[in-house]
Scaffold this motif. Structure first.
Motif, PDB file in Angstrom:
ATOM      1  N   GLY A   6       0.856  -1.180   0.000  1.00  0.00           N
ATOM      2  CA  GLY A   6       0.000   0.000   0.000  1.00  0.00           C
ATOM      3  C   GLY A   6       0.889   1.227   0.000  1.00  0.00           C
ATOM      4  O   GLY A   6       1.806   1.325   0.819  1.00  0.00           O
ATOM      5  N   LEU A   7       0.636   2.143  -0.927  1.00  0.00           N
ATOM      6  CA  LEU A   7       1.443   3.365  -0.974  1.00  0.00           C
ATOM      7  C   LEU A   7       0.814   4.438  -0.100  1.00  0.00           C
ATOM      8  O   LEU A   7      -0.410   4.538   0.013  1.00  0.00           O
ATOM      9  CB  LEU A   7       1.573   3.879  -2.411  1.00  0.00           C
ATOM     10  N   GLY A   8       1.669   5.238   0.517  1.00  0.00           N
ATOM     11  CA  GLY A   8       1.214   6.335   1.365  1.00  0.00           C
ATOM     12  C   GLY A   8       2.391   7.065   1.959  1.00  0.00           C
ATOM     13  O   GLY A   8       3.547   6.806   1.624  1.00  0.00           O
ATOM     14  N   ASN A   9       2.082   7.989   2.837  1.00  0.00           N
ATOM     15  CA  ASN A   9       3.094   8.752   3.570  1.00  0.00           C
ATOM     16  C   ASN A   9       3.017   8.363   5.038  1.00  0.00           C
ATOM     17  O   ASN A   9       1.941   8.308   5.613  1.00  0.00           O
ATOM     18  CB  ASN A   9       2.861  10.260   3.423  1.00  0.00           C
ATOM     19  N   VAL A  21      -4.632   6.115   0.855  1.00  0.00           N
ATOM     20  CA  VAL A  21      -5.610   5.029   0.743  1.00  0.00           C
ATOM     21  C   VAL A  21      -4.931   3.671   0.545  1.00  0.00           C
ATOM     22  O   VAL A  21      -5.478   2.644   0.961  1.00  0.00           O
ATOM     23  CB  VAL A  21      -6.688   5.277  -0.341  1.00  0.00           C
ATOM     24  N   GLY A  22      -3.748   3.647  -0.037  1.00  0.00           N
ATOM     25  CA  GLY A  22      -3.009   2.387  -0.156  1.00  0.00           C
ATOM     26  C   GLY A  22      -2.696   1.812   1.213  1.00  0.00           C
ATOM     27  O   GLY A  22      -2.855   0.605   1.450  1.00  0.00           O
ATOM     28  N   PHE A  23      -2.256   2.687   2.131  1.00  0.00           N
ATOM     29  CA  PHE A  23      -2.019   2.259   3.512  1.00  0.00           C
ATOM     30  C   PHE A  23      -3.317   1.736   4.130  1.00  0.00           C
ATOM     31  O   PHE A  23      -3.317   0.714   4.819  1.00  0.00           O
ATOM     32  CB  PHE A  23      -1.504   3.425   4.370  1.00  0.00           C
ATOM     33  N   THR A  63       9.305   5.390   3.235  1.00  0.00           N
ATOM     34  CA  THR A  63      10.138   6.308   2.451  1.00  0.00           C
ATOM     35  C   THR A  63       9.405   7.577   2.031  1.00  0.00           C
ATOM     36  O   THR A  63      10.002   8.435   1.404  1.00  0.00           O
ATOM     37  CB  THR A  63      10.591   5.613   1.157  1.00  0.00           C
ATOM     38  N   PHE A  64       8.141   7.682   2.320  1.00  0.00           N
ATOM     39  CA  PHE A  64       7.230   8.685   1.783  1.00  0.00           C
ATOM     40  C   PHE A  64       6.886   8.307   0.342  1.00  0.00           C
ATOM     41  O   PHE A  64       7.629   7.604  -0.336  1.00  0.00           O
ATOM     42  CB  PHE A  64       7.762  10.119   1.896  1.00  0.00           C
ATOM     43  N   MET A  65       5.740   8.755  -0.079  1.00  0.00           N
ATOM     44  CA  MET A  65       5.139   8.358  -1.352  1.00  0.00           C
ATOM     45  C   MET A  65       6.104   8.421  -2.535  1.00  0.00           C
ATOM     46  O   MET A  65       6.241   7.459  -3.282  1.00  0.00           O
ATOM     47  CB  MET A  65       3.920   9.259  -1.618  1.00  0.00           C
ATOM     48  N   ASN A  66       6.758   9.548  -2.732  1.00  0.00           N
ATOM     49  CA  ASN A  66       7.529   9.750  -3.960  1.00  0.00           C
ATOM     50  C   ASN A  66       8.761   8.862  -4.071  1.00  0.00           C
ATOM     51  O   ASN A  66       9.347   8.775  -5.144  1.00  0.00           O
ATOM     52  CB  ASN A  66       7.920  11.223  -4.097  1.00  0.00           C
ATOM     53  N   ASP A  67       9.161   8.208  -2.986  1.00  0.00           N
ATOM     54  CA  ASP A  67      10.310   7.297  -3.010  1.00  0.00           C
ATOM     55  C   ASP A  67       9.900   5.866  -2.691  1.00  0.00           C
ATOM     56  O   ASP A  67      10.732   5.064  -2.254  1.00  0.00           O
ATOM     57  CB  ASP A  67      11.374   7.761  -2.001  1.00  0.00           C
ATOM     58  N   SER A  68       8.659   5.505  -2.925  1.00  0.00           N
ATOM     59  CA  SER A  68       8.149   4.180  -2.556  1.00  0.00           C
ATOM     60  C   SER A  68       8.966   3.042  -3.158  1.00  0.00           C
ATOM     61  O   SER A  68       9.153   2.002  -2.522  1.00  0.00           O
ATOM     62  CB  SER A  68       6.692   4.033  -2.991  1.00  0.00           C
ATOM     63  N   GLY A  69       9.444   3.216  -4.349  1.00  0.00           N
ATOM     64  CA  GLY A  69      10.217   2.168  -5.014  1.00  0.00           C
ATOM     65  C   GLY A  69      11.490   1.815  -4.272  1.00  0.00           C
ATOM     66  O   GLY A  69      11.982   0.691  -4.381  1.00  0.00           O
ATOM     67  N   ARG A  70      12.018   2.768  -3.512  1.00  0.00           N
ATOM     68  CA  ARG A  70      13.231   2.537  -2.733  1.00  0.00           C
ATOM     69  C   ARG A  70      13.025   1.426  -1.704  1.00  0.00           C
ATOM     70  O   ARG A  70      13.979   0.778  -1.286  1.00  0.00           O
ATOM     71  CB  ARG A  70      13.637   3.847  -2.041  1.00  0.00           C
ATOM     72  N   ALA A  71      11.792   1.194  -1.303  1.00  0.00           N
ATOM     73  CA  ALA A  71      11.461   0.082  -0.408  1.00  0.00           C
ATOM     74  C   ALA A  71      11.038  -1.157  -1.208  1.00  0.00           C
ATOM     75  O   ALA A  71      11.455  -2.272  -0.898  1.00  0.00           O
ATOM     76  CB  ALA A  71      10.350   0.482   0.562  1.00  0.00           C
ATOM     77  N   ASP A  91      -3.697   5.499  -4.594  1.00  0.00           N
ATOM     78  CA  ASP A  91      -4.766   6.448  -4.927  1.00  0.00           C
ATOM     79  C   ASP A  91      -4.680   6.815  -6.404  1.00  0.00           C
ATOM     80  O   ASP A  91      -3.625   6.727  -7.017  1.00  0.00           O
ATOM     81  CB  ASP A  91      -4.625   7.709  -4.072  1.00  0.00           C
ATOM     82  N   ASP A  92      -5.814   7.234  -6.974  1.00  0.00           N
ATOM     83  CA  ASP A  92      -5.857   7.666  -8.369  1.00  0.00           C
ATOM     84  C   ASP A  92      -6.836   8.831  -8.502  1.00  0.00           C
ATOM     85  O   ASP A  92      -8.031   8.670  -8.267  1.00  0.00           O
ATOM     86  CB  ASP A  92      -6.286   6.507  -9.269  1.00  0.00           C
TER      87      ASP A  92
END
Length: 185
Positions: A6-9, A21-23, A63-71, A91-92
């Motif tokens: 789930g993506l989020g901050n 909402v991913g979280f 990592t916060f949303m904009n760096d999600s790929g780093r995880a 989210d979309d």
């Protein structure tokens, strides 16, 4: 093993915002299976559940949303999980509030979290569950995605989170992702 991200901050400041909402979806899955996000690995909080006899990692990048790929990228490598066994939930803004849409692959579509995941997993071919948050009408995109839902919107989002969880469970029960898309889109 499957990995549901789930993506989020991370942090209280961002709880229950549109961008998180991913979280919310992975947290609801954790609640359904009575598991906690009690491990930290590769800049992410992880809960491990068994869903339909499948070991599943529920993941919230820190990592916060904009760096999600780093995880996401390092977690796939560490646990030796194939990208075919990954779902990203996010989210979309281009979807109506409370709607969900499943995709097997695609571009980032302007979503910086997805852009980061693509960069770190080196492909656009990963499964996604998109949760609609509407497009802002009279505020900046940044202020919109970091805003909280109104009372009326909260009911719609609760239903969307439930549907997103149901879709993930349906896929984990052995259904193809195409069949899952046909059922939930």
């Amino acid at each position: 093993m499957k990995m549901i991200v789930g993506l989020g901050n991370i942090g209280k400041k961002y709880e229950n915002t549109r961008h998180n909402v991913g979280f919310s979806v992975v947290e609801e899955l954790a609640n359904r299976y009575n598991v906690d996000f009690n491990k930290e690995k590769c800049e992410a909080l992880i809960a491990t559940a068994f869903i339909s006899n499948e070991k599943v990692l529920l993941v919230k990048p820190t990592t916060f949303m904009n760096d999600s790929g780093r995880a996401v990228g390092p977690l796939l490598d560490y646990f030796k999980i194939e990208v075919e066994d990954l779902i990203i939930i996010h989210d979309d803004m281009d979807l109506q509030l409370g709607r969900i849409r499943l995709r097997q692959k695609g571009s980032a579509g302007g979503h910086n979290g997805i852009k980061s995941v693509i960069a770190h997993v080196h492909t656009q071919a990963f499964k996604r569950v998109k949760v609609g948050i509407d497009h802002p009408q009279q505020m900046s995109v940044v202020n919109w995605v970091l805003s909280r839902f109104s009372v009326t919107e909260q009911a719609l989002m609760k239903d969307a989170v439930t549907q997103a969880c149901d879709a993930v469970e349906y896929w984990l029960a052995g259904n193809t992702f195409m069949n899952t898309m046909n059922r939930f889109n």
